[in-house]
Design an enzyme around this catalytic site. Sequence first.
Site, PDB file in Angstrom:
ATOM      1  N   TYR A 133       0.843  -1.352  -0.219  1.00 41.00           N
ATOM      2  CA  TYR A 133      -0.150  -0.028   0.254  1.00 41.00           C
ATOM      3  C   TYR A 133       0.775   1.196   0.075  1.00 41.00           C
ATOM      4  CZ  TYR A 133      -3.634   3.313   1.422  1.00 41.00           C
ATOM      5  OH  TYR A 133      -4.317   4.605   1.562  1.00 41.00           O
ATOM      6  N   ASP A 225       9.277   2.552   0.336  1.00 35.94           N
ATOM      7  CA  ASP A 225       8.246   3.182   0.929  1.00 35.94           C
ATOM      8  C   ASP A 225       8.501   2.754   2.481  1.00 35.94           C
ATOM      9  OD1 ASP A 225       6.132   4.265   2.076  1.00 35.94           O
ATOM     10  OD2 ASP A 225       4.438   3.412   0.595  1.00 35.94           O
ATOM     11  N   LYS A 253       4.723   7.493   9.350  1.00 35.50           N
ATOM     12  CA  LYS A 253       4.016   7.067  10.588  1.00 35.50           C
ATOM     13  C   LYS A 253       4.855   7.435  11.725  1.00 35.50           C
ATOM     14  CE  LYS A 253       0.504   4.506   8.418  1.00 35.50           C
ATOM     15  NZ  LYS A 253       0.654   3.670   7.097  1.00 35.50           N
TER      16      LYS A 253
END
Length: 423
Positions: A133, A225, A253
């Site tokens: 994702y 990522d 995050k």
Amino acid sequence: MFDRGQQVIPSGVNSPVRFYEPFPFFAASGKGSKIVSVDHRTYIDYCMGYGGLLLGHAYGPVTNYVKYQLDNGSLFCVPTENEVKLAEYFSKIIPFAEMTRIVNTGAEATMNAIRLARAFTKKKNIIKFDGCYHGAYDYVLVNAGPNSKGVPSSDGGIEEAASRTLVLPYNNFAELERVINTNDSIAALIIEPVLANSGLILPEKDYLSSIRQITRKENIVLIFDEVITGFRLSLGGASEFFGIHPDLATYAKAMGNGFPIAAIAGKKELMEQFAPKGKVYQASTFAGNPASVAASLSTIKNLLEKKNEIYPKTAKTCDSIVHGIRDALQELKLGFVLTSIGSMFQLFFTLDEVKDASIKRKTNLNFFKIMYEELLNSGVFIPPSQFETCFVSYSHSEEDVDQTIESYSNALQKVKEKLCSNN
Ligand SMILES: *Cc1c(COP(=O)(O)O)cnc(C)c1O
């Protein structure tokens, strides 16, 4: 509250994964490893902002510095010294991060990294991996089509954009090699170095280093990522953990311990292509906003100063939980697969090998639901999906571990009863 919410918020949630049947609990507050709900129940949290809260909820030094900053202004839209300090931290911690741009969300970071790679290589297609994702926009919100050409995975997605994305199976280097050898227009390869958005799937030995070699040879920009792994798997993220330097990497995050902030970092020759001096346009009003930058500076400062304590401790906490769950599985003679690395883990309700997103068709979601509900009722909150990852923070205590293992044991007992009644 959920009834009220559904009247005015589509499905009552501001991001789809937050919904589960019959309705999600509402949070009132959070401190350390715990969330308190509006009906005064306390949960040990393993969702942890989908990995964002590495230090824990409302971590003192971070919140104090943000409060200080808020009293001194929350938006200037001119540069601040703290932005420079934050980028300097990146260069100090991450060897290939010669330059860094701060943005707000993970999706924004990957979107701009991909645009940068296209501009730099003057090529158009990208490779992504099934189950990874990277955000909810057209170039990456794609499924595999015929010959691995992407098709939109959301209504309203544009075929022309999705078809520029080739979707390949994770952990399958032979297939990647075949596709690269039969396509000469690949600008970038974007990958989660540890696949944490399909449950938790680890890269096989030499997979990432083979990817590094072939992308270098074929002039394909390698984008890690690290939105989940960055600052979590180790201070320098997955690239440090596996000893592999991509050309660009994206972070979000854990870099802000719960505040909205993200970054694109990488080699100078690439990063200098960003406007205004370069020709790759990237912009945002809130990019580098003082509150989020303060949160990130304080987070990284704490991680840096206490890295020899924080990373071993969170890994040990995670290990203890994993061992406890494994013992429970053994005792109940259940052969389900448990994966873990660093401070992340997930239990898959399958007997198959977990190596790529095909696992999504092979797990028993009914068993997951039984476990999820049992855990929640006993005060343990994990992400409400089999295909997310559980996260441990620096704030989780030994008592939390003991209670968690007991809850998992009881929940797995319920799964076992269901399994036996099925047979
Ligand atoms: C969460 C996530 C994103 C998207 O980040 P947002 O801040 O939600 O836009 C991108 N990549 C990975 C690996 C993620 O886990």
